[in-house]
Design a protein around this motif. Structure first.
Motif, PDB file in Angstrom:
ATOM      1  N   LEU A 121       1.079  -1.056  -0.015  1.00  0.00           N
ATOM      2  CA  LEU A 121       0.047  -0.067   0.115  1.00  0.00           C
ATOM      3  C   LEU A 121       0.948   1.034  -0.134  1.00  0.00           C
ATOM      4  O   LEU A 121       0.639   2.144  -0.759  1.00  0.00           O
ATOM      5  N   GLY A 122       1.785   1.187   0.857  1.00  0.00           N
ATOM      6  CA  GLY A 122       2.674   2.421   0.681  1.00  0.00           C
ATOM      7  C   GLY A 122       3.579   2.569  -0.556  1.00  0.00           C
ATOM      8  O   GLY A 122       3.659   3.640  -1.014  1.00  0.00           O
ATOM      9  N   SER A 123       3.966   1.428  -1.117  1.00  0.00           N
ATOM     10  CA  SER A 123       4.826   1.667  -2.241  1.00  0.00           C
ATOM     11  C   SER A 123       3.586   2.116  -3.441  1.00  0.00           C
ATOM     12  O   SER A 123       4.005   2.848  -4.451  1.00  0.00           O
ATOM     13  N   ILE A 124       2.411   1.623  -3.547  1.00  0.00           N
ATOM     14  CA  ILE A 124       1.575   2.246  -4.594  1.00  0.00           C
ATOM     15  C   ILE A 124       1.394   3.769  -4.314  1.00  0.00           C
ATOM     16  O   ILE A 124       1.411   4.679  -5.312  1.00  0.00           O
ATOM     17  N   TYR A 125       1.195   4.171  -3.115  1.00  0.00           N
ATOM     18  CA  TYR A 125       1.314   5.781  -2.868  1.00  0.00           C
ATOM     19  C   TYR A 125       2.647   6.314  -3.029  1.00  0.00           C
ATOM     20  O   TYR A 125       2.458   7.463  -3.990  1.00  0.00           O
ATOM     21  N   ALA A 126       3.746   5.750  -2.829  1.00  0.00           N
ATOM     22  CA  ALA A 126       5.087   6.334  -3.249  1.00  0.00           C
ATOM     23  C   ALA A 126       5.071   6.286  -4.904  1.00  0.00           C
ATOM     24  O   ALA A 126       5.804   7.545  -5.393  1.00  0.00           O
ATOM     25  N   SER A 127       4.516   5.516  -5.387  1.00  0.00           N
ATOM     26  CA  SER A 127       4.670   5.354  -6.944  1.00  0.00           C
ATOM     27  C   SER A 127       3.821   6.380  -7.454  1.00  0.00           C
ATOM     28  O   SER A 127       4.238   6.999  -8.539  1.00  0.00           O
ATOM     29  N   ARG A 128       2.662   6.553  -6.926  1.00  0.00           N
ATOM     30  CA  ARG A 128       1.722   7.946  -7.334  1.00  0.00           C
ATOM     31  C   ARG A 128       2.118   8.974  -7.463  1.00  0.00           C
ATOM     32  O   ARG A 128       2.203   9.955  -8.276  1.00  0.00           O
ATOM     33  N   ILE A 129       3.059   9.294  -6.235  1.00  0.00           N
ATOM     34  CA  ILE A 129       3.614  10.519  -5.953  1.00  0.00           C
ATOM     35  C   ILE A 129       4.570  10.862  -6.865  1.00  0.00           C
ATOM     36  O   ILE A 129       4.677  12.140  -7.420  1.00  0.00           O
ATOM     37  N   SER A 130       5.318   9.914  -6.990  1.00  0.00           N
ATOM     38  CA  SER A 130       6.614  10.121  -7.897  1.00  0.00           C
ATOM     39  C   SER A 130       6.273  10.554  -9.215  1.00  0.00           C
ATOM     40  O   SER A 130       6.636  11.338 -10.036  1.00  0.00           O
ATOM     41  N   THR A 131       5.181   9.600  -9.680  1.00  0.00           N
ATOM     42  CA  THR A 131       4.647   9.754 -10.980  1.00  0.00           C
ATOM     43  C   THR A 131       4.083  11.456 -11.468  1.00  0.00           C
ATOM     44  O   THR A 131       4.382  12.055 -12.276  1.00  0.00           O
ATOM     45  N   CYS A 132       3.395  12.014 -10.331  1.00  0.00           N
ATOM     46  CA  CYS A 132       2.962  13.166 -10.189  1.00  0.00           C
ATOM     47  C   CYS A 132       4.116  14.319 -10.084  1.00  0.00           C
ATOM     48  O   CYS A 132       4.076  15.167 -10.952  1.00  0.00           O
ATOM     49  N   LEU A 133       5.304  14.090  -9.493  1.00  0.00           N
ATOM     50  CA  LEU A 133       6.334  14.894  -9.419  1.00  0.00           C
ATOM     51  C   LEU A 133       6.885  14.993 -10.964  1.00  0.00           C
ATOM     52  O   LEU A 133       7.346  16.077 -11.298  1.00  0.00           O
ATOM     53  N   HIS A 134       6.984  13.834 -11.402  1.00  0.00           N
ATOM     54  CA  HIS A 134       7.643  13.830 -12.662  1.00  0.00           C
ATOM     55  C   HIS A 134       6.808  14.472 -13.713  1.00  0.00           C
ATOM     56  O   HIS A 134       7.127  15.251 -14.599  1.00  0.00           O
ATOM     57  N   SER A 135       5.528  14.086 -13.724  1.00  0.00           N
ATOM     58  CA  SER A 135       4.483  14.716 -14.910  1.00  0.00           C
ATOM     59  C   SER A 135       4.191  16.016 -14.460  1.00  0.00           C
ATOM     60  O   SER A 135       3.167  16.413 -15.191  1.00  0.00           O
ATOM     61  N   GLU A 136       4.328  16.571 -13.456  1.00  0.00           N
ATOM     62  CA  GLU A 136       3.663  17.968 -12.874  1.00  0.00           C
ATOM     63  C   GLU A 136       2.358  17.926 -12.686  1.00  0.00           C
ATOM     64  O   GLU A 136       1.645  18.880 -13.270  1.00  0.00           O
ATOM     65  N   THR A 137       1.541  16.954 -12.434  1.00  0.00           N
ATOM     66  CA  THR A 137       0.196  16.899 -12.128  1.00  0.00           C
ATOM     67  C   THR A 137      -0.130  16.829 -10.318  1.00  0.00           C
ATOM     68  O   THR A 137       0.929  16.980  -9.796  1.00  0.00           O
ATOM     69  N   LYS A 138      -1.200  16.732 -10.028  1.00  0.00           N
ATOM     70  CA  LYS A 138      -1.685  16.961  -8.698  1.00  0.00           C
ATOM     71  C   LYS A 138      -2.229  15.939  -8.137  1.00  0.00           C
ATOM     72  O   LYS A 138      -2.908  14.894  -8.815  1.00  0.00           O
TER      73      LYS A 138
END
Length: 474
Positions: free
Chosen positions: A339-356
């Protein structure tokens, strides 16, 4: 750092004007100064958020022009829940396999293989989950939509995984042999046994990485094709399949090599595996998309192994003292880590793609998803009478409380680490998950043992194995 005033945070990185090839995720030497300035600006803006008491729903730091569409949180549970249930089933199957392997002749003759198992599974698990997170980010950035870039990313990531797995296999083999000498100072060991341990570890690590790497790349490409967010399913699938595949391959390779233990056969296998490292390393070095990852990300992987060893020491100390520790611990920490890795992976994608990212909604959703998955697990072990546990109300309530606390801690660690590493100029896809899973290994084991001690001392539930051990001696 707390962000009390905003549920959404958008970070901005530089735009790549090369229209022929999607932007690389890792900066090159000529971009270092520019990126350092951007990270400093990001840190300053995040600091400003702490003192911002506006009631805006979200904060946007720069223009929204040409931004990717934000990811929808309402699909998170639908997409992630099946993979989480599969991961729990995989953890249970892996536990049963480990129990079966205890009676195999190869494990009885070479007990150091039991030391090798957790070290190798920890190292390999982190490598494959890093690949899943990294490739999911590439998918969400649209890099897999361009044929030449997609092929380059696949080849580069698979070659990189081979380099990492071969090195990790060598480290795991030598470490387990050394720990065997420390824990059993009077035992008779030899050079051939060390080569046998290391060769078995490297062979199983290499072949399992090839199988799982191809599987993860294919899975993420299929997710992209059918508009499914791979961040929601890739890491749990890597975790659930990785342990089983690696266990089977290790047992198989160890059984085959055992017949030739006292010969130079294991040494030849070791040298062949060692010779593959520079070959795959050259492939990675010539690949512009993964070249910079060849020497990056090793520190968290090695430190995570050391941290997880603490959990292993705790587990070994209490596994024969309390019932169900060996059965419950892998699922407790494994599910929280997924569950934590899902969250971290989503946040990382948002940081790279400049989304919210809607932090509160995602956190609440992931916390809620822990409940049905744990229910499935409890039903399975209750129906099959696994662990010889005393199933009463206090036990169920205590276990659910621990699982929710572990999940909450893991989500917070994933969020804080992802934002912190990004501000420091490191890609969260390569740094967060090893530290995250290692931390929850220790925290989850401590919480479970503490609650079992409390239940036994108060008489709420008898979790002690003292009576069982006494009967066994009689």
């Amino acid at each position: 750092m707390k962000h009390n005033s905003a549920d959404y945070i958008e970070l901005s990185i530089h735009n790549n004007e090369d229209n022929d090839d999607p932007p690389d995720r890792v900066g090159h030497d000529e971009d270092i100064l520019e990126k350092d300035q951007e990270y400093q600006a990001t840190a300053a803006l995040l600091t400003d958020v702490e003192s911002n008491h506006s009631t805006d729903e979200f904060v946007i730091y720069e223009s929204n022009e040409n931004k990717p569409e934000p990811k929808h949180e309402n699909t998170l549970a639908i997409q992630a829940l099946p993979s989480l249930i599969i991961s729990v089933i995989g953890l249970v199957l892996a536990g049963n396999l480990m129990d079966d392997f205890q009676h195999w002749d190869v494990f009885l003759k070479t007990t150091e293989l039991f030391i090798l198992l957790p070290i190798l599974l920890n190292l390999k698990g982190n490598l494959e989950m890093n690949l899943a997170a990294r490739f999911s980010t590439s998918s969400n950035l649209g890099e897999l939509d361009y044929g030449p870039t997609r092929r380059s990313l696949i080849v580069g990531n698979l070659a990189l995984l081979q380099v990492q797995s071969l090195v990790a296999g060598a480290i795991a083999g030598v470490s387990s042999f050394a720990l065997g000498l420390i824990t059993k100072p009077g035992s008779s060991t030899s050079y051939y046994e060390m080569m046998y341990m290391t060769a078995s570890s490297m062979v199983s690590a290499s072949f399992s990485s090839a199988i799982l790497g191809i599987f993860m790349c294919a899975l993420i490409i299929i997710c992209r094709k059918f508009d499914v967010d791979p961040d929601n399913i890739a890491c749990p699938m890597a975790s659930s399949t990785g342990d089983i595949v690696t266990l089977v391959l290790l047992a198989t390779s160890a059984s085959i090599l055992q017949n030739q233990m006292e010969s130079i056969f294991s040494t030849l296998i070791f040298l062949i595996m060692l010779g593959l490292i520079p070959i795959f390393g050259l492939i990675v070095w010539r690949n512009s998309h993964v070249k910079d990852l060849l020497f990056a990300g090793w520190t968290p992987i090695i430190l995570a192994m050391v941290i997880s060893s603490l959990a292993g020491i705790l587990l070994e100390a209490y596994v024969e003292q309390y019932k169900g520790v060996a059965l419950l611990t892998p699922v407790l920490i494994g599910l929280a880590g997924n569950l934590g890795s899902i969250y971290a992976s989503r946040i990382s994608t948002c940081l790279h793609s400049e989304t919210k990212e809607n932090y509160k909604v995602v956190e609440y959703t992931l916390m809620a998803m822990n409940i049905p998955v744990q229910v499935v697990f409890m039903v399975i072990i209750w129906a099959f009478g696994m662990g010889q546990l005393q199933y009463n109300v206090w036990f169920f309530l205590s276990y659910f409380m621990i699982s929710m606390v572990c999940t909450w801690i893991c989500l917070k660690i994933g969020k804080i680490m992802s934002l912190t590493f990004w501000r420091m100029g490191y890609d969260p896809d390569n740094y967060v998950i090893p530290y995250l899973t290692a931390s929850i290994d220790v925290i989850g084991t401590i919480l479970l043992v503490s609650v079992f001690t409390l239940l036994t001392s108060t008489g709420a539930a008898d979790m002690s194995m003292t009576e069982r051990a006494a009967n066994k001696h009689n």
